[in-house]
Design a protein around this motif. Structure first.
Motif, PDB file in Angstrom:
ATOM      1  N   GLN A  15       8.907   6.260  -6.434  1.00 56.14           N
ATOM      2  CA  GLN A  15       8.289   7.658  -6.641  1.00 56.14           C
ATOM      3  C   GLN A  15       6.845   6.260  -7.740  1.00 56.14           C
ATOM      4  N   LYS A  16       6.738   5.643  -8.068  1.00 53.09           N
ATOM      5  CA  LYS A  16       6.244   4.268  -9.246  1.00 53.09           C
ATOM      6  C   LYS A  16       5.194   4.165  -7.310  1.00 53.09           C
ATOM      7  N   ILE A  17       4.432   4.067  -6.578  1.00 55.31           N
ATOM      8  CA  ILE A  17       4.391   3.783  -5.451  1.00 55.31           C
ATOM      9  C   ILE A  17       3.904   5.128  -4.725  1.00 55.31           C
ATOM     10  N   GLY A  18       4.197   5.888  -5.087  1.00 57.06           N
ATOM     11  CA  GLY A  18       4.121   7.517  -4.206  1.00 57.06           C
ATOM     12  C   GLY A  18       4.529   7.728  -3.321  1.00 57.06           C
ATOM     13  N   LEU A  19       5.812   7.630  -3.100  1.00 58.69           N
ATOM     14  CA  LEU A  19       6.118   8.250  -1.541  1.00 58.69           C
ATOM     15  C   LEU A  19       6.344   9.461  -2.472  1.00 58.69           C
ATOM     16  N   SER A  20       6.153  10.515  -1.006  1.00 57.70           N
ATOM     17  CA  SER A  20       6.521  11.905  -1.320  1.00 57.70           C
ATOM     18  C   SER A  20       8.524  11.881  -1.736  1.00 57.70           C
ATOM     19  N   GLU A  21       8.467  12.651  -2.091  1.00 59.59           N
ATOM     20  CA  GLU A  21      10.486  13.319  -1.759  1.00 59.59           C
ATOM     21  C   GLU A  21      10.646  13.146   0.139  1.00 59.59           C
ATOM     22  N   GLU A  46       1.249  -1.333   0.066  1.00 58.31           N
ATOM     23  CA  GLU A  46       0.346  -0.281   0.135  1.00 58.31           C
ATOM     24  C   GLU A  46       0.471   1.265  -0.330  1.00 58.31           C
ATOM     25  N   GLY A  47       2.439   1.075  -0.126  1.00 61.67           N
ATOM     26  CA  GLY A  47       2.994   2.476   0.233  1.00 61.67           C
ATOM     27  C   GLY A  47       2.958   2.875   1.281  1.00 61.67           C
ATOM     28  N   GLU A  48       3.056   2.469   2.513  1.00 65.13           N
ATOM     29  CA  GLU A  48       3.445   2.825   4.283  1.00 65.13           C
ATOM     30  C   GLU A  48       4.436   2.493   3.860  1.00 65.13           C
ATOM     31  N   THR A 101       9.709  12.099   2.313  1.00 71.42           N
ATOM     32  CA  THR A 101       9.346  10.036   2.683  1.00 71.42           C
ATOM     33  C   THR A 101      11.242   9.806   2.277  1.00 71.42           C
ATOM     34  N   GLU A 113      13.472   5.576  -8.752  1.00 71.53           N
ATOM     35  CA  GLU A 113      12.213   5.691  -9.136  1.00 71.53           C
ATOM     36  C   GLU A 113      11.016   5.036  -9.183  1.00 71.53           C
TER      37      GLU A 113
END
Length: 114
Positions: free
Chosen positions: A53-59, A11-13, A61, A50
């Motif tokens: 970023q694809k799983i939506g982590l912020s800069e 889930e990108g956590e 994080t 990369e």
């Protein structure tokens, strides 16, 4: 390996407290391969950035994870080239604020590798 061992789940956590465990599980041969040359190190970081970023982590994080990695490398790994030695010296010279800024710069440096 089960998901609870990973730093980032499906889930990108993030579980940044697991960074040391993840790095400790990496074999010495793999570490030598990644850290052997600065270009290889940057390429490895770029691939991880990369994916993040694809799983939506912020800069932010990603920079927090880079801080954890920087702390680990400074404490447990000897620099294998002069660029890593410089990074280690900068890391040790800075306080938490400086290290956080350097972590952001490393994330951006890795984003520019292609």
């Amino acid at each position: 390996m089960s998901e609870h061992n990973h730093v980032v789940n499906k889930e990108g956590e993030t579980a940044l407290g697991r960074v040391d465990d993840a790095l400790n599980r990496m074999g010495d041969e793999r570490k030598d391969e990644i850290l052997g040359s600065f270009d290889t190190f940057k390429k490895y970081l770029s691939e991880r950035i990369e994916l993040a970023q694809k799983i939506g982590l912020s800069e932010e994080t990603m920079a927090q994870a880079a801080e954890k990695i920087g702390d680990y490398l400074t404490a447990k790994e000897e620099p294998r080239n002069r660029e890593e030695k410089l990074l280690q010296e900068l890391w040790r010279a800075g306080d938490q604020k400086h290290r956080h800024a350097l972590a952001h710069m490393l994330v951006r440096l890795a984003q520019d590798v292609h």
